[in-house]
Write a protein that holds these residues in place. Sequence first.
Motif, PDB file in Angstrom:
ATOM      1  N   ALA A   1       0.827  -1.205   0.000  1.00  0.00           N
ATOM      2  CA  ALA A   1       0.000   0.000   0.000  1.00  0.00           C
ATOM      3  C   ALA A   1       0.866   1.262   0.000  1.00  0.00           C
ATOM      4  N   GLN A   2       2.041   1.202   0.641  1.00  0.00           N
ATOM      5  CA  GLN A   2       2.924   2.370   0.699  1.00  0.00           C
ATOM      6  C   GLN A   2       3.537   2.693  -0.661  1.00  0.00           C
ATOM      7  N   ASP A   3       3.596   1.725  -1.563  1.00  0.00           N
ATOM      8  CA  ASP A   3       4.160   1.940  -2.897  1.00  0.00           C
ATOM      9  C   ASP A   3       3.179   2.595  -3.852  1.00  0.00           C
ATOM     10  N   LEU A   4       1.889   2.562  -3.512  1.00  0.00           N
ATOM     11  CA  LEU A   4       0.873   3.092  -4.413  1.00  0.00           C
ATOM     12  C   LEU A   4       0.830   4.607  -4.369  1.00  0.00           C
ATOM     13  N   LYS A   5       0.567   5.194  -5.517  1.00  0.00           N
ATOM     14  CA  LYS A   5       0.442   6.646  -5.643  1.00  0.00           C
ATOM     15  C   LYS A   5      -1.006   6.972  -5.993  1.00  0.00           C
ATOM     16  N   GLY A   6      -1.432   8.164  -5.641  1.00  0.00           N
ATOM     17  CA  GLY A   6      -2.762   8.620  -6.042  1.00  0.00           C
ATOM     18  C   GLY A   6      -3.858   7.627  -5.725  1.00  0.00           C
ATOM     19  N   HIS A   7      -4.566   7.215  -6.750  1.00  0.00           N
ATOM     20  CA  HIS A   7      -5.724   6.329  -6.582  1.00  0.00           C
ATOM     21  C   HIS A   7      -5.364   4.876  -6.863  1.00  0.00           C
ATOM     22  N   GLY A   8      -4.346   4.372  -6.185  1.00  0.00           N
ATOM     23  CA  GLY A   8      -4.007   2.961  -6.293  1.00  0.00           C
ATOM     24  C   GLY A   8      -3.196   2.584  -7.515  1.00  0.00           C
ATOM     25  N   VAL A   9      -2.299   3.467  -7.920  1.00  0.00           N
ATOM     26  CA  VAL A   9      -1.472   3.171  -9.083  1.00  0.00           C
ATOM     27  C   VAL A   9       0.009   3.157  -8.718  1.00  0.00           C
ATOM     28  N   VAL A  10       0.786   2.479  -9.532  1.00  0.00           N
ATOM     29  CA  VAL A  10       2.240   2.532  -9.468  1.00  0.00           C
ATOM     30  C   VAL A  10       2.696   3.061 -10.819  1.00  0.00           C
ATOM     31  N   PHE A  11       3.933   3.524 -10.882  1.00  0.00           N
ATOM     32  CA  PHE A  11       4.418   3.943 -12.188  1.00  0.00           C
ATOM     33  C   PHE A  11       5.582   3.079 -12.622  1.00  0.00           C
ATOM     34  N   CYS A  12       5.695   2.951 -13.930  1.00  0.00           N
ATOM     35  CA  CYS A  12       6.753   2.176 -14.541  1.00  0.00           C
ATOM     36  C   CYS A  12       7.364   3.049 -15.642  1.00  0.00           C
ATOM     37  N   PRO A  13       8.664   3.110 -15.758  1.00  0.00           N
ATOM     38  CA  PRO A  13       9.632   2.357 -14.989  1.00  0.00           C
ATOM     39  C   PRO A  13       9.669   2.827 -13.536  1.00  0.00           C
ATOM     40  N   ASN A  14       9.954   1.887 -12.639  1.00  0.00           N
ATOM     41  CA  ASN A  14      10.000   2.231 -11.224  1.00  0.00           C
ATOM     42  C   ASN A  14      11.417   2.678 -10.857  1.00  0.00           C
ATOM     43  N   PRO A  15      11.581   3.338  -9.728  1.00  0.00           N
ATOM     44  CA  PRO A  15      12.890   3.894  -9.349  1.00  0.00           C
ATOM     45  C   PRO A  15      14.014   2.872  -9.218  1.00  0.00           C
ATOM     46  N   LYS A  16      13.680   1.600  -9.047  1.00  0.00           N
ATOM     47  CA  LYS A  16      14.716   0.574  -8.895  1.00  0.00           C
ATOM     48  C   LYS A  16      15.235   0.054 -10.231  1.00  0.00           C
ATOM     49  N   MET A  17      14.581   0.428 -11.326  1.00  0.00           N
ATOM     50  CA  MET A  17      15.009  -0.060 -12.639  1.00  0.00           C
ATOM     51  C   MET A  17      16.239   0.700 -13.113  1.00  0.00           C
ATOM     52  N   LYS A  18      17.065   0.018 -13.875  1.00  0.00           N
ATOM     53  CA  LYS A  18      18.266   0.639 -14.419  1.00  0.00           C
ATOM     54  C   LYS A  18      17.880   1.716 -15.425  1.00  0.00           C
ATOM     55  N   LEU A  19      18.643   2.786 -15.468  1.00  0.00           N
ATOM     56  CA  LEU A  19      18.345   3.917 -16.335  1.00  0.00           C
ATOM     57  C   LEU A  19      18.275   3.523 -17.805  1.00  0.00           C
ATOM     58  N   TRP A  20      19.162   2.619 -18.240  1.00  0.00           N
ATOM     59  CA  TRP A  20      19.192   2.238 -19.649  1.00  0.00           C
ATOM     60  C   TRP A  20      17.925   1.527 -20.093  1.00  0.00           C
ATOM     61  N   SER A  21      17.178   0.976 -19.163  1.00  0.00           N
ATOM     62  CA  SER A  21      15.984   0.215 -19.528  1.00  0.00           C
ATOM     63  C   SER A  21      14.735   1.087 -19.519  1.00  0.00           C
ATOM     64  N   GLY A  22      14.909   2.391 -19.468  1.00  0.00           N
ATOM     65  CA  GLY A  22      13.775   3.298 -19.350  1.00  0.00           C
ATOM     66  C   GLY A  22      12.872   3.335 -20.573  1.00  0.00           C
ATOM     67  N   HIS A  23      11.660   3.718 -20.341  1.00  0.00           N
ATOM     68  CA  HIS A  23      10.666   3.953 -21.386  1.00  0.00           C
ATOM     69  C   HIS A  23       9.777   5.065 -20.857  1.00  0.00           C
ATOM     70  N   PRO A  24       8.863   5.593 -21.655  1.00  0.00           N
ATOM     71  CA  PRO A  24       7.979   6.648 -21.128  1.00  0.00           C
ATOM     72  C   PRO A  24       7.265   6.177 -19.867  1.00  0.00           C
ATOM     73  N   ARG A  25       7.106   7.076 -18.896  1.00  0.00           N
ATOM     74  CA  ARG A  25       6.443   6.724 -17.637  1.00  0.00           C
ATOM     75  C   ARG A  25       4.962   6.477 -17.889  1.00  0.00           C
ATOM     76  N   VAL A  26       4.499   5.361 -17.364  1.00  0.00           N
ATOM     77  CA  VAL A  26       3.080   5.027 -17.431  1.00  0.00           C
ATOM     78  C   VAL A  26       2.594   4.699 -16.028  1.00  0.00           C
ATOM     79  N   PHE A  27       1.343   4.970 -15.780  1.00  0.00           N
ATOM     80  CA  PHE A  27       0.728   4.688 -14.488  1.00  0.00           C
ATOM     81  C   PHE A  27      -0.134   3.448 -14.637  1.00  0.00           C
ATOM     82  N   ILE A  28       0.063   2.511 -13.720  1.00  0.00           N
ATOM     83  CA  ILE A  28      -0.594   1.215 -13.817  1.00  0.00           C
ATOM     84  C   ILE A  28      -1.474   1.009 -12.590  1.00  0.00           C
TER      85      ILE A  28
END
Length: 72
Positions: A17-44
């Motif tokens: 529950a602490q990882d969720l933002k706003g109305h129950g979403v997470v975003f990807c890429p998440n902060p633990k992902m390597k920078l090279w693997s980035g893509h546009p941020r999406v909310f899931i």
Amino acid sequence: MSQSAAAAAPAAVEVTAQDLKGHGVVFCPNPKMKLWSGHPRVFIDVASTGEGKCPYCGTVYKLAPGTVLHGH
């Protein structure tokens, strides 16, 4: 499942529950992902069904067992 299929399988990320933002979403890429693997941020949305999948990288985000969401 073959070894190459297992290696190609998308990652699964357990969230609380602490990882969720706003109305129950997470975003990807998440902060633990390597920078090279980035893509546009999406909310899931994971609050509605308990899990969600990134349309870009295939990472699956799942609520941790026993997670209680307040106000959802």
